[in-house]
Design an enzyme around this catalytic site. Structure first.
Site, PDB file in Angstrom:
ATOM      1  CG  MET A  81      38.565  42.569  29.305  1.00 58.06           C
ATOM      2  SD  MET A  81      38.850  40.799  29.555  1.00 58.06           S
ATOM      3  CE  MET A  81      39.034  40.729  31.349  1.00 58.06           C
ATOM      4  CG  HIS A  82      43.269  44.093  31.119  1.00 60.23           C
ATOM      5  ND1 HIS A  82      42.956  43.200  32.113  1.00 60.23           N
ATOM      6  CD2 HIS A  82      43.415  43.359  29.983  1.00 60.23           C
ATOM      7  CE1 HIS A  82      42.934  41.973  31.604  1.00 60.23           C
ATOM      8  NE2 HIS A  82      43.196  42.048  30.322  1.00 60.23           N
ATOM      9  CG  ASP A 240      37.815  42.319  24.956  1.00 56.09           C
ATOM     10  OD1 ASP A 240      38.086  41.532  25.892  1.00 56.09           O
ATOM     11  OD2 ASP A 240      38.682  43.038  24.425  1.00 56.09           O
TER      12      ASP A 240
END
Length: 507
Positions: A81-82, A240
């Site tokens: 992520m991110h 995830d």
């Protein structure tokens, strides 16, 4: 036979798994790639490495299984992520991706807080401004690389870049978008208020879907590269941890899991929005439409053990090759010889700063209590125990929010270690289970793809039919008492060192 394909884009590599519709894996391939750290606390990856790993993985599982690609009914993608991926009008990459564990954006987090307001930011995005999240990375590029930002036409997350390369579509889904700090998490849509206050053009962002919705089809170009059939539907997929939740059946209230991957996560499902006003844990939309999850994150969980392996365990690596064993198997055997508490040695796993519960990009790793009697094996076990204590920190915050946890699962690479699972059970003082499948996020997004394709009626029903569990490891009362003594010391160390971490960072 019909099939589903799960692609799990991780930090160390991308794993591609072909499943039958009962959830049984038929072929798997993992392709690794590098992490770039141009400065202390920075972390970047090349999105083309992710795409090339995906292409290689798909080709490999099709070849290994001998499956007819036309019988693949759906594809799901899970991702770290991110991460920030910037593309120009032609869909070309503008720079390497600044990924989740990068810590360069402290000033931008303050800027976001000032512009949106601390309380309002948590009300809308369910989280305070964080260095790991995407919004602060966007602001950093605006502030430090304005010539790149001027060329930006599309902002994507890591897995959504792979989706774009597969389908030509600019799309994301709610679980991953929740970690951008631009989504109205309770309303499950982009926040016009946050985007306006940060002066980010909404047209740069992808369309938001629910996780088990179809977001596009495999293009003719991608089909030629991978061997897939053009037109194969690609589901929204999930970040995830939201994907791992589906892959472990953590899709109902009362269920939680602990992931010991590169990062460490304690994740609990909730059918209602539950937000920590202090912002110590993250509330995100989950992969079940209309529901959420709450998670605490340790930045360097498995990363701590990998760091130790790579720098201090060359003998174990060489020996493991001769034995055809994983080096971590030998490391577990060595750590098991050391008593609980490592003869008064503690480890703080802050190699990449920390999120839960400290929200401090400046803190760094510490061995505390080191003496002349300590050996490499003591340090090894201290790393494992320190990561376990950091997970306990997350669990305590969730418990304090009134989130009920009746079942705890362990997953990720560290979750496959019986020693580490027993540590979790003892330190958490609760039974810890594993699921029989080892595929975690890849299975989770394959299930989401199956829902999108109409093979399963719902995410919950699919999990009840597919996910099977192993017997639990139960806490040992004497161990729990002993760990508790050291955990209390562990908890006292960060407050004592907080100012020193800031001083060190400023040098």
């Amino acid at each position: 036979m019909e099939y589903l394909l799960g692609i799990d884009l991780g930090t160390s590599g991308t794993k591609t798994v072909l499943f039958d519709i009962s959830g049984q894996p038929l072929a798997s391939k993992t392709v690794e790639y590098p992490l770039y750290q141009p400065e202390n606390g920075w972390a970047e990856q090349d999105p083309l490495d992710w795409w090339n790993a995906t292409v290689e993985g798909i080709k490999a599982v099709l070849a290994k299984s001998g499956a007819d690609a036309s019988l693949i009914k759906g594809i799901g993608i899970s991702g770290q992520m991110h991460g920030l991926v910037l593309l120009d009008k032609g869909g070309n990459l503008l720079r390497r991706s600044i990924i989740w564990c990068d810590q360069r954006t402290g000033q931008e987090c303050q800027e976001i807080t000032n512009k949106v307001g601390a309380e309002r930011l948590i009300e809308i995005t369910a989280n305070p401004a964080l260095t790991g999240f995407t919004a602060s990375k966007i602001m950093w590029v605006k502030n430090h690389e304005p010539e790149i930002y001027e060329k930006t036409a599309h902002i994507l997350l890591p897995k959504d870049y792979v989706r774009y390369m597969l389908t030509g579509e600019f799309a994301t889904e709610v679980s991953d978008a929740s970690g951008m700090q631009l989504l109205d998490v309770p309303a499950r849509k982009w926040s016009d208020e946050v985007l306006t206050k940060l002066d980010i053009d909404k047209s740069l962002l992808a369309k938001v879907y629910e996780s088990p919705e179809v977001t596009g089809q495999v293009s003719a170009k991608a089909a030629e590269l991978t061997g897939l059939k053009a037109g194969t539907p690609v589901a929204g997929g999930a970040g995830d941890n939201a994907a791992a939740a589906v892959g472990t059946g953590t899709v109902e209230d009362g269920r939680a899991f602990t992931t010991l991957g590169t990062s460490g996560v304690v994740f609990a499902h909730t059918s209602k929005v539950s937000i920590d006003p202090a912002g110590r844990v993250h509330t995100f939309c989950c992969a079940v439409p209309g529901e959420w999850h709450v998670m605490g994150v340790t930045q360097a969980a498995g990363l701590s053990l990998k760091w130790f392996r790579d720098n201090f365990c060359n003998e174990e690596i060489l020996t493991s090759r001769g034995m055809n064993k994983d080096p971590y198997y030998l490391m577990d055997a060595q750590a098991e010889r050391i008593p609980i508490g490592c003869e008064r040695l503690l480890y703080l796993p802050y190699l990449m700063g920390e999120r839960t519960p400290h929200l401090d990009p400046d803190c760094r790793g510490v061995f505390f209590g080191l003496s002349a009697l300590h050996t490499k094996q003591h340090l090894l076990r201290a790393v494992m125990e320190g990561v376990t204590y950091s997970q306990r920190d997350s669990l305590e915050v969730l418990r304090g929010m009134g989130i009920t946890i009746e079942e705890m699962y362990a997953c990720g690479g560290g979750g496959s270690s019986p020693l580490w699972r027993q540590m979790l059970s003892d330190v958490f003082n609760c039974p810890v289970k594993t699921v029989t499948s080892k595929e975690g996020p890849a299975l989770g997004v394959a299930i989401l793809a199956g829902v999108a394709a109409g093979i399963y009626k719902s995410v919950g029903q699919a999990c009840r039919d597919i996910i099977k569990t192993n017997p639990a490891q139960n806490p040992v009362e004497a161990n729990t008492r002993e760990y508790e003594k050291f955990y209390q010391v562990y908890k006292s160390l960060y407050p004592a060192l907080k100012e020193n971490f800031a001083m060190l960072s400023s040098l």
